[in-house]
Design a protein around this motif. Structure first.
Motif, PDB file in Angstrom:
ATOM      1  N   UNK A  27      -2.978 -20.331 -31.437  1.00  0.00           N
ATOM      2  CA  UNK A  27      -1.527 -20.448 -31.558  1.00  0.00           C
ATOM      3  C   UNK A  27      -0.703 -20.878 -32.669  1.00  0.00           C
ATOM      4  N   UNK A  28       0.505 -20.917 -32.633  1.00  0.00           N
ATOM      5  CA  UNK A  28       1.426 -21.298 -33.474  1.00  0.00           C
ATOM      6  C   UNK A  28       1.975 -22.612 -33.395  1.00  0.00           C
ATOM      7  N   UNK A  36       9.879 -23.219 -35.772  1.00  0.00           N
ATOM      8  CA  UNK A  36       9.026 -21.860 -35.029  1.00  0.00           C
ATOM      9  C   UNK A  36       9.995 -20.892 -35.043  1.00  0.00           C
ATOM     10  N   UNK A  37      11.419 -21.031 -34.913  1.00  0.00           N
ATOM     11  CA  UNK A  37      12.487 -19.746 -34.982  1.00  0.00           C
ATOM     12  C   UNK A  37      13.222 -19.688 -36.388  1.00  0.00           C
ATOM     13  N   UNK A  42      11.325 -20.851 -44.367  1.00  0.00           N
ATOM     14  CA  UNK A  42      11.028 -21.834 -43.495  1.00  0.00           C
ATOM     15  C   UNK A  42       9.826 -21.876 -42.931  1.00  0.00           C
ATOM     16  N   UNK A  43       9.529 -20.919 -42.059  1.00  0.00           N
ATOM     17  CA  UNK A  43       8.387 -20.802 -41.475  1.00  0.00           C
ATOM     18  C   UNK A  43       6.930 -20.724 -42.453  1.00  0.00           C
ATOM     19  N   UNK A  44       7.198 -20.080 -43.479  1.00  0.00           N
ATOM     20  CA  UNK A  44       6.039 -20.073 -44.462  1.00  0.00           C
ATOM     21  C   UNK A  44       5.757 -21.448 -45.039  1.00  0.00           C
ATOM     22  N   UNK A 115      -0.555 -34.179 -39.819  1.00  0.00           N
ATOM     23  CA  UNK A 115       0.417 -34.873 -38.759  1.00  0.00           C
ATOM     24  C   UNK A 115       0.266 -34.343 -37.690  1.00  0.00           C
ATOM     25  N   UNK A 116       0.858 -34.838 -36.548  1.00  0.00           N
ATOM     26  CA  UNK A 116       0.910 -34.279 -35.278  1.00  0.00           C
ATOM     27  C   UNK A 116       1.578 -33.102 -35.219  1.00  0.00           C
ATOM     28  N   UNK A 117       1.207 -31.995 -34.789  1.00  0.00           N
ATOM     29  CA  UNK A 117       1.916 -30.617 -34.814  1.00  0.00           C
ATOM     30  C   UNK A 117       2.145 -30.125 -33.330  1.00  0.00           C
ATOM     31  N   UNK A 118       3.166 -29.527 -32.845  1.00  0.00           N
ATOM     32  CA  UNK A 118       3.265 -29.290 -31.290  1.00  0.00           C
ATOM     33  C   UNK A 118       3.410 -27.814 -31.357  1.00  0.00           C
ATOM     34  N   UNK A 119       3.142 -27.076 -30.210  1.00  0.00           N
ATOM     35  CA  UNK A 119       2.819 -25.637 -29.979  1.00  0.00           C
ATOM     36  C   UNK A 119       4.129 -25.027 -29.917  1.00  0.00           C
ATOM     37  N   UNK A 120       4.417 -23.974 -30.825  1.00  0.00           N
ATOM     38  CA  UNK A 120       5.643 -23.453 -30.901  1.00  0.00           C
ATOM     39  C   UNK A 120       6.062 -22.622 -29.541  1.00  0.00           C
TER      40      UNK A 120
END
Length: 120
Positions: A27-28, A36-37, A42-44, A115-120
């Motif tokens: 996933x992302x 995410x949007x 910024x996304x890169x 660090x902790x990442x959340x799903x987009x």
């Protein structure tokens, strides 16, 4: 012939769905969902994208990745990697550890922790 093509398409879809369900790291991901949007630049720098055979992380991407379950999560053998570090000869390889904790994942390798990442 149409029935065979339809059966193959349904099987491929079901297999793809089963693979995604079996691989919770696919996933992302980002530290903040706003990224995410965000704009592409910024996304890169902030978004981690993982599929069944490749990954794209801030500052580098790997065209090939194989995942192996470990006691603490998954070990990724990433190869054919390209990135922005001029000290690395390209393509390079990297071993990445992915740990899922509840609704978050964490990517680590020597000298790096997402660090902790959340799903987009």
């Amino acid at each position: 012939m149409r029935r065979l093509a339809l059966t193959m398409a349904i099987s491929a879809f079901a297999a793809g769905t089963a693979l995604a369900a079996a691989a919770p790291y696919v996933g992302t991901w980002s530290r903040e969902r706003l990224n995410c949007s965000a704009a592409a630049d910024v996304q890169r720098r902030t978004v981690y994208t993982v599929d069944q055979t490749a990954l794209s992380l801030p500052e580098f991407g790997c065209e090939r990745a194989t995942f192996r379950k470990s006691a603490s999560g998954w070990v990724v053998q990433a190869s054919q990697c390209y990135g922005s570090d001029p000290s690395l000869d390209e393509p390079f390889s990297r071993v990445i550890h992915i740990v899922k904790q509840g609704a978050t994942v964490r990517f680590t390798w020597p000298g790096f922790d997402s660090g902790p990442l959340v799903r987009c």
